[in-house]
Write a protein that holds these residues in place. Structure first.
Motif, PDB file in Angstrom:
ATOM      1  N   LEU A  65      74.618  -0.340 -26.088  1.00 44.19           N
ATOM      2  CA  LEU A  65      74.164   0.785 -26.910  1.00 44.19           C
ATOM      3  C   LEU A  65      72.755   0.479 -27.402  1.00 44.19           C
ATOM      4  CD1 LEU A  65      74.816   3.511 -28.280  1.00 44.19           C
ATOM      5  CD2 LEU A  65      75.763   2.223 -30.201  1.00 44.19           C
ATOM      6  N   TYR A  66      71.904   1.464 -27.275  1.00 41.90           N
ATOM      7  CA  TYR A  66      70.472   1.330 -27.583  1.00 41.90           C
ATOM      8  C   TYR A  66      70.168   2.311 -28.700  1.00 41.90           C
ATOM      9  CZ  TYR A  66      65.487   2.488 -26.226  1.00 41.90           C
ATOM     10  OH  TYR A  66      64.152   2.776 -26.168  1.00 41.90           O
ATOM     11  N   ASN A  99      70.350   5.751 -26.921  1.00 43.44           N
ATOM     12  CA  ASN A  99      70.391   5.771 -25.473  1.00 43.44           C
ATOM     13  C   ASN A  99      71.615   4.991 -25.018  1.00 43.44           C
ATOM     14  OD1 ASN A  99      67.954   7.252 -25.089  1.00 43.44           O
ATOM     15  ND2 ASN A  99      66.842   5.408 -25.641  1.00 43.44           N
ATOM     16  N   CYS A 100      72.067   5.313 -23.813  1.00 42.07           N
ATOM     17  CA  CYS A 100      73.364   4.787 -23.358  1.00 42.07           C
ATOM     18  C   CYS A 100      73.201   3.652 -22.358  1.00 42.07           C
ATOM     19  CB  CYS A 100      74.190   5.920 -22.772  1.00 42.07           C
ATOM     20  SG  CYS A 100      73.465   6.706 -21.331  1.00 42.07           S
ATOM     21  N   ARG A 101      72.126   2.865 -22.489  1.00 39.59           N
ATOM     22  CA  ARG A 101      71.722   1.908 -21.436  1.00 39.59           C
ATOM     23  C   ARG A 101      70.682   0.976 -22.023  1.00 39.59           C
ATOM     24  NH1 ARG A 101      66.707   3.845 -21.310  1.00 39.59           N
ATOM     25  NH2 ARG A 101      66.548   5.930 -22.154  1.00 39.59           N
ATOM     26  N   LEU A 102      70.246   0.008 -21.242  1.00 35.16           N
ATOM     27  CA  LEU A 102      69.105  -0.806 -21.651  1.00 35.16           C
ATOM     28  C   LEU A 102      67.821   0.015 -21.533  1.00 35.16           C
ATOM     29  CD1 LEU A 102      69.976  -4.164 -19.890  1.00 35.16           C
ATOM     30  CD2 LEU A 102      69.618  -3.880 -22.351  1.00 35.16           C
ATOM     31  N   VAL A 141      66.750  -1.253 -30.678  1.00 36.31           N
ATOM     32  CA  VAL A 141      67.780  -2.258 -30.954  1.00 36.31           C
ATOM     33  C   VAL A 141      68.905  -2.097 -29.932  1.00 36.31           C
ATOM     34  CG1 VAL A 141      69.433  -3.112 -32.654  1.00 36.31           C
ATOM     35  CG2 VAL A 141      67.198  -2.265 -33.393  1.00 36.31           C
ATOM     36  N   PHE A 142      69.410  -3.239 -29.443  1.00 40.75           N
ATOM     37  CA  PHE A 142      70.443  -3.221 -28.405  1.00 40.75           C
ATOM     38  C   PHE A 142      71.617  -4.098 -28.810  1.00 40.75           C
ATOM     39  CE2 PHE A 142      66.277  -2.744 -26.585  1.00 40.75           C
ATOM     40  CZ  PHE A 142      66.422  -1.651 -25.749  1.00 40.75           C
ATOM     41  N   ALA A 143      72.822  -3.652 -28.454  1.00 39.25           N
ATOM     42  CA  ALA A 143      73.997  -4.517 -28.576  1.00 39.25           C
ATOM     43  C   ALA A 143      74.969  -4.163 -27.465  1.00 39.25           C
ATOM     44  CB  ALA A 143      74.663  -4.341 -29.936  1.00 39.25           C
ATOM     45  N   PHE A 144      75.670  -5.186 -26.974  1.00 43.75           N
ATOM     46  CA  PHE A 144      76.784  -4.945 -26.065  1.00 43.75           C
ATOM     47  C   PHE A 144      77.993  -4.576 -26.917  1.00 43.75           C
ATOM     48  CE2 PHE A 144      74.143  -8.158 -23.870  1.00 43.75           C
ATOM     49  CZ  PHE A 144      73.905  -7.488 -22.674  1.00 43.75           C
TER      50      PHE A 144
END
Ligand code: AMP
Ligand code: GLY
Length: 426
Positions: free
Chosen positions: A268-269, A285-288, A195-198
């Motif tokens: 944020l991943y 994780n701190c990136r895509l 899951v990802f969000a800016f």
């Protein structure tokens, strides 16, 4: 604006491709890039972790915005170094990047804030870690604290395997300082989702989710790789699950990091396990992700430059991030032998034939006398974008069939639903 992308894989090609769509971007540089990024801008022969040379390049080329792809430069403090010199850069500070670079730090943040994750403990002491394994018994998961190129985690079915993983970290020191500490935790069961969000450190963009495939061969057989394919959105992703993940996991995490004095800005991943008790964090994780970025960025209905600028200005909501209702499927073409040793330098044919619904993102490629040749283990990610997963899958594989190089292999089961993988007759 002049924009610099740091990294040289298919994730960075996807970032560069998305940036190229922005009317704000004038010159685009990629360090070190690959043959794919060379067609979008200028490659600079600088490694992603050579921070002094990157700083110099940013000044020499009057860079207005730098986007960092991989974790290594973030963990080494590239964002802090750029900011000290007044250079705008998208990504978390070194302190905030510990959410990925130290699994012990991440575990402690989660435990202090009640963020759902596997029950576990952090150990600096080898005898205490051994006693914990004896007391708990298998199955257990043993994790090197630091960055270990995706190899630091052992899911141990037996006590002996857990002890061997602990010895590898703390006695044989195969990960060097990254294994001086370990996290040992319970094994979770369920489906995995990324899951990802800016985030600007306080607010979050809408979330997007993807699944990736780590094993080399169909049916999840073979050795672990950097990722052999991905798709988005996962069939089990829903608005209510997104809400749960946002409120139980992502918001409390960025609030906790702000409280710790290291507000998190960037993307944020969260790597999650969807357990019977709800979603739990496997890792941050701190990136895509790679190959997740390749299927997620084509769904982003916003200007990536504006997203980065909104994050840097401290209000991500200004960017109007939305995710398309379409689906993407990404298939990785790899070199025979990968993730072990492989040969480089084979000409790649058929790249121009991929149709308008297929995107070809390069990873291990380079230009040799004007033609594209293989230059790495993972060579390309070919992405189909369609109205649903089935359509996207068909477009991806149709494009894959047209691309050839000596020794190329790929998985044939990306985005086949698990029930169908288990029962090929269905
Ligand atoms: P990590 O780098 O922590 O995401 O771990 C890499 C992989 O190991 C994950 O993608 C999972 O497949 C697996 N893994 C990590 N932690 C656990 C856990 N507590 N239970 C089961 N599998 C795990
Ligand atoms: N796809 C896993 C990662 O980027 O870490």
């Amino acid at each position: 604006m002049n924009v610099l992308v740091i990294g040289g894989g298919a994730r960075e090609h996807a970032i560069a491709w998305k940036l190229r769509q922005s009317p704000r971007v004038e010159k685009l540089f990629v360090a070190p890039g690959n043959a794919g990024t060379a067609s979008l801008g200028t490659n600079l022969p600088i490694w992603a972790t050579d921070i002094p040379s990157l700083l110099k390049a940013a000044r020499d080329h009057a860079i207005d915005l730098t986007m960092v792809g991989p974790e290594a430069p973030l963990a080494e403090g590239i964002v802090d170094r750029f900011q000290e010199r007044g250079l705008p850069v998208f990504g978390p500070s070194q302190a905030a990047a510990r959410i990925e670079a130290s699994k012990a730090f991440a575990k402690e943040v989660m435990q202090r804030s009640g963020i759902p994750c596997a029950r576990g403990e952090v150990f600096d002491s080898y005898p205490e870690a051994r006693r914990f394994i004896e007391r708990r018994g298998a199955p257990l998961v043993v994790k090197a604290d630091g960055l270990a190129a995706g190899k630091g985690v052992t899911v141990a079915a037996t006590e002996a395997e857990a002890m061997a993983a602990l010895d590898a970290c703390m006695v044989e020191r195969v990960f060097g300082p990254a294994g001086e500490r370990v996290v040992i935790e319970e094994r979770l069961e369920g489906r995995e989702v990324s899951v990802f969000a800016f985030t600007d450190g306080q607010r979050l963009s809408p979330l997007v989710a993807a699944c990736d495939y780590k094993r080399a061969y169909d049916g999840d057989h073979g050795p672990n790789t950097g990722g052999m394919g991905s798709y988005a959105p996962p069939e089990l992703w829903s608005p209510s699950l997104a809400r749960d993940v946002e409120y139980a996991i992502l918001r409390p995490t960025i609030q906790a990091l702000a409280r710790e004095g290291c507000p998190y800005r960037g993307v944020l991943y969260a790597g999650l396990m969807l357990t019977a008790e709800g979603p739990k964090v496997l890792e941050f994780n701190c990136r895509l992700g790679d190959p997740e970025a390749q299927v997620v960025l084509p769904l982003l209905e916003a200007d990536l430059v504006e997203v980065a600028q909104a994050v840097l200005a401290g209000d991500v909501s200004q960017a109007g991030v939305r995710w398309s209702q379409k689906a993407c499927v990404g298939v990785v073409l790899a070199s025979e032998g990968y993730p072990g040793s492989y040969q480089r330098g084979f000409p790649i044919h058929g790249l121009e034939a991929a149709g308008p619904d297929a995107l070809v993102f390069h990873a291990g490629t380079r230009l040799s006398n004007g033609s594209v040749v293989s230059d790495g283990g993972r060579v390309l990610t070919i992405v189909g974008r369609g109205t649903d997963l089935a359509a996207a899958r068909q477009l991806a594989y149709r494009a894959v069939e047209g691309v050839r190089f000596q020794g190329a292999f790929h998985r044939g089961d990306i985005a086949l639903l698990p029930s169908r993988v288990a029962d090929p007759g269905a």
